[in-house]
Scaffold this motif. Sequence first.
Motif, PDB file in Angstrom:
ATOM      1  N   TYR A  93      55.867-107.629  27.422  1.00  0.00           N
ATOM      2  CA  TYR A  93      55.123-106.394  27.168  1.00  0.00           C
ATOM      3  C   TYR A  93      56.012-105.395  26.443  1.00  0.00           C
ATOM      4  CZ  TYR A  93      53.380-101.718  27.629  1.00  0.00           C
ATOM      5  OH  TYR A  93      53.006-100.436  27.311  1.00  0.00           O
ATOM      6  N   PRO A 111      61.143-104.806  24.202  1.00  0.00           N
ATOM      7  CA  PRO A 111      60.323-105.029  25.385  1.00  0.00           C
ATOM      8  C   PRO A 111      60.338-103.782  26.259  1.00  0.00           C
ATOM      9  CG  PRO A 111      62.424-106.178  25.587  1.00  0.00           C
ATOM     10  CD  PRO A 111      62.375-105.603  24.204  1.00  0.00           C
ATOM     11  N   ALA A 112      59.223-103.533  26.972  1.00  0.00           N
ATOM     12  CA  ALA A 112      59.158-102.360  27.845  1.00  0.00           C
ATOM     13  C   ALA A 112      59.068-102.767  29.306  1.00  0.00           C
ATOM     14  CB  ALA A 112      57.975-101.482  27.455  1.00  0.00           C
ATOM     15  N   LEU A 113      59.247-104.061  29.567  1.00  0.00           N
ATOM     16  CA  LEU A 113      59.340-104.548  30.942  1.00  0.00           C
ATOM     17  C   LEU A 113      60.430-105.597  30.946  1.00  0.00           C
ATOM     18  CD1 LEU A 113      55.693-105.378  32.150  1.00  0.00           C
ATOM     19  CD2 LEU A 113      57.193-103.606  33.064  1.00  0.00           C
ATOM     20  N   PRO A 114      61.138-105.720  32.073  1.00  0.00           N
ATOM     21  CA  PRO A 114      62.001-106.896  32.178  1.00  0.00           C
ATOM     22  C   PRO A 114      61.137-108.148  32.037  1.00  0.00           C
ATOM     23  CG  PRO A 114      62.516-105.296  33.882  1.00  0.00           C
ATOM     24  CD  PRO A 114      61.270-104.802  33.209  1.00  0.00           C
ATOM     25  N   PHE A 115      61.676-109.197  31.411  1.00  0.00           N
ATOM     26  CA  PHE A 115      60.886-110.424  31.232  1.00  0.00           C
ATOM     27  C   PHE A 115      60.542-111.061  32.584  1.00  0.00           C
ATOM     28  CE2 PHE A 115      63.293-110.324  27.130  1.00  0.00           C
ATOM     29  CZ  PHE A 115      62.196-110.077  26.325  1.00  0.00           C
ATOM     30  N   GLN A 153      56.899-112.562  31.519  1.00  0.00           N
ATOM     31  CA  GLN A 153      55.950-111.607  30.935  1.00  0.00           C
ATOM     32  C   GLN A 153      56.543-110.986  29.671  1.00  0.00           C
ATOM     33  OE1 GLN A 153      55.377-108.698  34.050  1.00  0.00           O
ATOM     34  NE2 GLN A 153      57.515-108.067  34.060  1.00  0.00           N
ATOM     35  N   ASP A 201      53.443-107.295  35.786  1.00  0.00           N
ATOM     36  CA  ASP A 201      53.643-105.954  36.331  1.00  0.00           C
ATOM     37  C   ASP A 201      52.326-105.201  36.530  1.00  0.00           C
ATOM     38  OD1 ASP A 201      56.163-103.824  36.480  1.00  0.00           O
ATOM     39  OD2 ASP A 201      54.242-102.880  35.982  1.00  0.00           O
TER      40      ASP A 201
END
Lengths: 245, 390
Positions: free
Chosen positions: A10, A161-165, A8, A185
């Motif tokens: 984000y 990034p604001a989420l782990p990939f 992902q 997520d």
Amino acid sequence: MQRYLTFQIYGPMQSWGAVAVGEVRPSLPRPSRSGVLGLLAGALGIRRDEDERHTELDRAYAMAVQPATKGARMADYHTIQCGKRLAKRTYRTRADEVGGLIPKNEDPGTLLSTREYLVDTLFVVTIWPRVDDPPHSLNDLAHALCKPVFTPCLGRKSCPPALPFHPLVQEHDGPLEALDAYDPDGDVLQAMDAAPAAEVYTSEPLDGWQERTEVRDVPLSRTRWQFGLRPEYRIAMPGGAQDEG
Amino acid sequence: MSRFIQLHILTSYPASNLNRDDLGQPKSVIVGNTPRLRVSSQSLKRAWRTSDVFRQAFDGAMGTRTKSMGECVYRALTQGATLQAILEDSKASAGLPTVAEKKAEEIAKAVAGVFGALRKSTEAKKEAEQEAAQEGAADAEKVSEKAKMKEMHIEQLAHFGPAEIEAIAKLVEERRADGKKPDAEELDLLRNSPGAVDIAMFGRMLAASKPFNVEAAVQVAHAMTVHKVVKEDDFFTAVDDLNRDETGAGHMGVFEFGAGLYYLYVCIDRDLLVENLADDEDAASRALEALVRTACTVSPTGKQNSFASRANASFCLAEKGDAQPRTLSSAFLQGIDKPADVLAKAVDALMQVRSKFEQVYGDETPYVFFDVSGAESKGTLQQVCEFVRG
């Protein structure tokens, strides 16, 4: 059945550079292949000037991307002060360039540009090898995304990034199935205008593609910042809301 | 060794317009479908890189702000005193060997020119004449002496750190011996540490000379408010003091502003920073501390004279680890909506997302923080700095 690396992407702001020759620095509506390959390259520790290794990545992997939210675009008005380049003048710090070394009556040298960003956008990306001898296994790529060598960014350095990939390597019938099987997520999706999976864009012609366009995002040289053209195929997902990317 | 150092900073700005768009409005961004105020990373970096806090934090001590370092170098060389003695007393003389005036002037100008644009000789002369006239001592010799000194001054105040003053003093003693004009390399050395750190952190991109490009070791995200903000209009009038005949304002206008609690994310690639600093671990540690101090205490300069909105960080969380860096901005996707306790709620939301990421994705990273949200503050900036340096 083939193996796919799915993850992902984000961040509150993303910018996937399109052709930019003038004052406007536009973003593509979704992660470009060169952008994603650059992300992987950085994670693996490949530097900008290692042209051969970048070319190898480009040769070895195919990609498909699916927008998971509607998102929006944002234009950022941007000014840069950039002192005159004079042989007798050396700017040793940024402070020199915006103040100290510029005489009072000299033009401060302001450049204007408008930079475009994507906001509120979450994408799911899947990668698979398109040659028999890829330079890195999908597991190695997944590991690199979890423990990257260089700081990852989503197209621009100012877009973390604001989420782990959260990369997953799994077997699927095809890239569409790989994308479909991935759960991005939930908290983030819930807070945004999440569109049901509407369309997928791929670098390879897959069954059911409706539209073929060209994108200039084949990395030719990362030091000279040159990119070549490649085809891109759009596939509408059954039951998904149709939307302009 | 931990590769990435991540900073999560919450700073509350009162009414302000820190960073403007082409219409003069505060910059904004949509997050989680709601409008927020934004300060671009470029604006933040400019404020940090040009601040004295940054240089002082790096030098570890207060420096001196002056236009007249060139004059001091000249006096040290012609009056036979050390630079330190001249800085304390401009008339000092210690019987050291002296350098001819002409040569001393050349050396002084070369040194001063590294720190700022030199005064134009016509301007220097004009100012010297004015000053002399005010002092009532307008004899030609005094005026030309004054003008000569002013030509060695730079146009703006420059900040001289202790390390730089030491380097200049050393150069003065070398030139006292041979009277030569310093060459480019020697002049580079004068600015070596702060210059190198500035570039090592934030990079340099020169289309003209690629070999000198440096990949930035510090990533700075755009700062954005943790809650919905609608820009407000300030309608203002200004009175014309000399207008006694007509009623009404002499000038009317509108400008926009907003207030809010901003979340800022910074990620430092420590290994790259060390590499950019030619493997100088100590310089890298000091640079990191300087960055944390600056990011927590220096505000963008936009409209500060109208709003005086300078603010220190209320909360700073630092993390250290090798796992994939990520901002915790998703903590604020929903927006903190109650005006009361915004800070405490933002801190809670941030820490919750952090531990959720740890549980779900398994990226464990040690951390420390300071927090002024509760009745009693927790942690200190010093502790965060020590953690980051270590």
